[in-house]
Design an enzyme around this catalytic site. Sequence first.
Site, PDB file in Angstrom:
ATOM      1  N   GLU A   1       0.836  -1.209   0.000  1.00 48.32           N
ATOM      2  CA  GLU A   1       0.000   0.000   0.000  1.00 48.32           C
ATOM      3  C   GLU A   1       0.867   1.255   0.000  1.00 48.32           C
ATOM      4  O   GLU A   1       2.092   1.194   0.107  1.00 48.32           O
ATOM      5  CB  GLU A   1      -0.941  -0.039   1.213  1.00 48.32           C
ATOM      6  CG  GLU A   1      -1.852  -1.262   1.142  1.00 48.32           C
ATOM      7  CD  GLU A   1      -2.901  -1.319   2.240  1.00 48.32           C
ATOM      8  OE1 GLU A   1      -2.781  -0.578   3.244  1.00 48.32           O
ATOM      9  OE2 GLU A   1      -3.856  -2.111   2.077  1.00 48.32           O
TER      10      GLU A   1
ATOM     11  N   GLU B   1      -1.486 -10.414  -5.783  1.00 51.39           N
ATOM     12  CA  GLU B   1      -1.511 -11.258  -6.985  1.00 51.39           C
ATOM     13  C   GLU B   1      -0.725 -10.616  -8.125  1.00 51.39           C
ATOM     14  O   GLU B   1       0.015 -11.285  -8.841  1.00 51.39           O
ATOM     15  CB  GLU B   1      -2.964 -11.483  -7.441  1.00 51.39           C
ATOM     16  CG  GLU B   1      -3.825 -12.230  -6.437  1.00 51.39           C
ATOM     17  CD  GLU B   1      -4.542 -11.321  -5.454  1.00 51.39           C
ATOM     18  OE1 GLU B   1      -3.991 -10.254  -5.084  1.00 51.39           O
ATOM     19  OE2 GLU B   1      -5.667 -11.671  -5.050  1.00 51.39           O
TER      20      GLU B   1
HETATM   21  N1  THU Z   1      -5.826  -6.777  -2.101  1.00 53.47           N
HETATM   22  C1  THU Z   1      -4.993  -7.760  -2.552  1.00 53.47           C
HETATM   23  O1  THU Z   1      -3.771  -7.708  -2.362  1.00 53.47           O
HETATM   24  N2  THU Z   1      -5.549  -8.810  -3.216  1.00 53.47           N
HETATM   25  C2  THU Z   1      -6.877  -9.012  -3.355  1.00 53.47           C
HETATM   26  O2  THU Z   1      -7.273 -10.052  -3.884  1.00 53.47           O
HETATM   27  C3  THU Z   1      -7.828  -7.994  -2.913  1.00 53.47           C
HETATM   28  C4  THU Z   1      -7.242  -6.753  -2.356  1.00 53.47           C
HETATM   29  C5  THU Z   1      -5.249  -5.720  -1.279  1.00 53.47           C
HETATM   30  C6  THU Z   1      -5.240  -4.339  -1.837  1.00 53.47           C
HETATM   31  C7  THU Z   1      -5.216  -3.509  -0.562  1.00 53.47           C
HETATM   32  O3  THU Z   1      -3.889  -3.420  -0.087  1.00 53.47           O
HETATM   33  C8  THU Z   1      -6.008  -4.340   0.436  1.00 53.47           C
HETATM   34  O4  THU Z   1      -5.976  -5.654  -0.071  1.00 53.47           O
HETATM   35  C9  THU Z   1      -7.435  -3.886   0.635  1.00 53.47           C
HETATM   36  O5  THU Z   1      -8.087  -3.724  -0.582  1.00 53.47           O
END
Ligand code: THU
Length: 136
Positions: free
Chosen positions: A48, A59
Amino acid sequence: MTLGPGDEDLVRVAALARERAYAPYSRYRVGAAIRTKRNKIHTGANVENASYGLTVCAERCAAFAAVAAGETKDWDAIAIVIGGDALPSPCGACRQVLHEFSPALRVILATTGGARKATTLAELLPDAFGPERLAP
Ligand code: THU
């Protein structure tokens, strides 16, 4: 669909990758591991940013690690792991990015609490747009 041989190992690697997630804003930590048919594993975790829109999912991080390692096709499976008990579901952007490289990918959804589900990218992203649709 049941988990294949080696899938549980791939989940373990994804769970380790999840420990490196940088998610101070959502606190939603995700780990991913892609195993290629050549039996190489590439991992990712969500990263993030204080400028929220710059966040990259676990992913896509794993997919780009595979590409950066020279593996742009023949991925066998991706394991995606989150905490708790409710299974993860990869976002639309990540489904599209995975389709670019391996439309026949198997997808293993898992939680640290022990929940598991095996599915396919084709099931998650039917009638996908991909490089094969572009004019040669
Ligand atoms: N996120 C992922 O890494 N993979 C997913 O399949 C869904 C969302 C992350 C993005 C963000 O850092 C957090 O999860 C919340 O959306």
